[in-house]
Design an enzyme around this catalytic site. Structure first.
Site, PDB file in Angstrom:
ATOM      1  N   ASP A  32     -18.749  38.962 -13.183  1.00  0.00           N
ATOM      2  CA  ASP A  32     -19.341  40.257 -13.536  1.00  0.00           C
ATOM      3  C   ASP A  32     -20.273  40.087 -14.743  1.00  0.00           C
ATOM      4  O   ASP A  32     -19.833  39.671 -15.810  1.00  0.00           O
ATOM      5  CB  ASP A  32     -18.225  41.245 -13.896  1.00  0.00           C
ATOM      6  N   ASN A  51     -18.752  53.703 -14.997  1.00  0.00           N
ATOM      7  CA  ASN A  51     -18.537  54.748 -16.011  1.00  0.00           C
ATOM      8  C   ASN A  51     -18.893  56.138 -15.494  1.00  0.00           C
ATOM      9  O   ASN A  51     -19.165  57.048 -16.281  1.00  0.00           O
ATOM     10  CB  ASN A  51     -19.350  54.449 -17.279  1.00  0.00           C
ATOM     11  N   LYS A  83     -25.885  44.832 -13.313  1.00  0.00           N
ATOM     12  CA  LYS A  83     -26.005  46.284 -13.510  1.00  0.00           C
ATOM     13  C   LYS A  83     -27.370  46.655 -14.061  1.00  0.00           C
ATOM     14  O   LYS A  83     -27.935  45.905 -14.875  1.00  0.00           O
ATOM     15  CB  LYS A  83     -24.923  46.775 -14.491  1.00  0.00           C
ATOM     16  N   VAL A 123     -13.702  33.455 -23.355  1.00  0.00           N
ATOM     17  CA  VAL A 123     -14.574  32.289 -23.504  1.00  0.00           C
ATOM     18  C   VAL A 123     -13.745  31.029 -23.774  1.00  0.00           C
ATOM     19  O   VAL A 123     -14.305  29.964 -24.013  1.00  0.00           O
ATOM     20  CB  VAL A 123     -15.620  32.498 -24.637  1.00  0.00           C
ATOM     21  N   TYR A 180     -25.863  42.642 -21.054  1.00  0.00           N
ATOM     22  CA  TYR A 180     -25.079  41.601 -21.721  1.00  0.00           C
ATOM     23  C   TYR A 180     -25.979  40.471 -22.232  1.00  0.00           C
ATOM     24  O   TYR A 180     -25.516  39.625 -23.015  1.00  0.00           O
ATOM     25  CB  TYR A 180     -24.011  41.001 -20.795  1.00  0.00           C
ATOM     26  N   HIS A 226     -25.170  51.073 -14.734  1.00  0.00           N
ATOM     27  CA  HIS A 226     -24.185  50.717 -15.773  1.00  0.00           C
ATOM     28  C   HIS A 226     -23.446  51.934 -16.335  1.00  0.00           C
ATOM     29  O   HIS A 226     -22.252  51.851 -16.650  1.00  0.00           O
ATOM     30  CB  HIS A 226     -24.884  49.948 -16.899  1.00  0.00           C
TER      31      HIS A 226
END
Ligand SMILES: NC(=O)c1ccc[n+]([C@@H]2O[C@H](COP(=O)([O-])OP(=O)(O)OC[C@H]3O[C@@H](n4cnc5c(N)ncnc54)[C@H](OP(=O)(O)O)[C@@H]3O)[C@@H](O)[C@H]2O)c1
Length: 276
Positions: A47, A153, A77, A245, A52, A110
């Site tokens: 995703d 959202n 998105k 990460v 980002y 988004h």
């Protein structure tokens, strides 16, 4: 079969792996390694988002892993701030160029409002604008740039606005969903409409890691708090999207082949919202 090998089938027939790997706050330079680690431990679903700033790194990592494109599922998105048809068209083209793929598997709006207005009381609803953006997503779907299209959202009335005007229905709504924040009415609505609910921030962006109630259930099951959080979202019928990460966490978060029994699910249901 493990959870990593299982799929949900979305309302348009497209299969989506039941567990996805999140990349929010993963820097572009770190994304290639994180994504390769995720694929190595068995994730096939990644995703990302224009917002980002790591689509290039995500694409690079996926290609470097050397797996066939059709064996992975990639979501991106259109940014929340882009509320015209032209901006959305441009954004989709930019995403594909950044990822260096000719299509994504799932393309989402988004958010229904630009972020600064998202939680502002009395902010405009952008119904007309979201319908225009949705047109661009429908075109991407018809052109083969996206195998499925959806939202993120979105509240019930945001979805109804799209549903009443669209020619291609949204197949997914990616929302904040975690222990203590389960948005029951919205989830029930989506599930009744056949809209898959993707659970973002299943560990509440790390805020649940110190919760004593979850720690007690985790200790009983011999699992980590993160694993209990992710498994909880799955048992609620949603598709969890954990992010990390760190190699050890990425591997740990993918091991969710256990069952939280009804009593422990009830105990987790009773935990309050960490956001309050
Ligand atoms: N559509 C949207 O508006 C939206 C909004 C938010 C998120 N999302 C999506 O959902 C994904 C996940 O949400 P999120 O990033 O908010 O967070 P999350 O998955 O709820 O939590 C991530 C945090 O938990 C830590 N963590 C992960 N696994 C762990 C483990 N096993 N043990 C200890 N710590 C662990 C991570 O650490 P490290 O990273 O330091 O390893 C990171 O700090 C995002 O990456 C994004 O793809 C979408």
């Amino acid at each position: 079969m493990t959870v990593l090998q299982e799929h949900f089938t979305m309302s348009n027939g497209v299969e989506i792996p039941k567990l996805g790997f999140g990349t929010w706050q993963t820097p572009d330079g770190v994304a290639p390694k994180a994504v390769q680690t995720a694929l190595r431990v068995g994730y096939t679903h990644i995703d990302t988002a224009r917002a980002y700033g790591n689509e290039a790194g995500v694409g690079q990592g996926l290609r470097a892993a050397g797996v066939p494109r059709d064996s992975i599922f990639v979501t991106t998105k259109v940014p929340a701030e882009m509320k015209t048809y032209e901006q959305a068209k441009q954004s989709i083209a930019t995403s594909l160029a950044q990822l260096q793929f000719d299509h994504v598997d799932l393309l989402l709006i988004h958010a229904p409002k630009p972020w600064p207005e998202m939680f502002k009381p009395g902010a405009p609803r952008y119904f007309t604008e979201n319908a225009a953006v949705w047109k661009a997503l429908e075109e991407a779907f018809h052109d083969g740039q996206a195998r499925a299209i959806g939202v993120s959202n979105f509240a019930i009335d945001d979805i109804e606005n799209i549903a009443s005007q669209c020619t291609v229905a949204p197949v997914a709504n990616q929302i904040e969903f975690h222990i203590g924040h389960t948005q029951d009415e919205l989830v029930a609505y989506c599930q009744a409409q056949g809209i898959l609910v993707e659970a973002y921030s299943p560990i509440a962006t790390g805020k649940l890691l110190d919760d004593p109630g979850i720690a007690a259930v985790a200790a009983k099951l011999g699992k980590s708090v993160a694993q209990v959080c992710i498994r909880y979202a799955l048992q609620k019928g949603t598709l969890p999207l954990p992010k990390s990460v760190h190699d050890t966490y990425i591997a740990e978060d993918a091991q969710i082949d256990f069952v939280i029994d009804a009593g422990d699910m009830a105990a987790l249901d009773a935990i309050g919202d960490v956001n309050d």
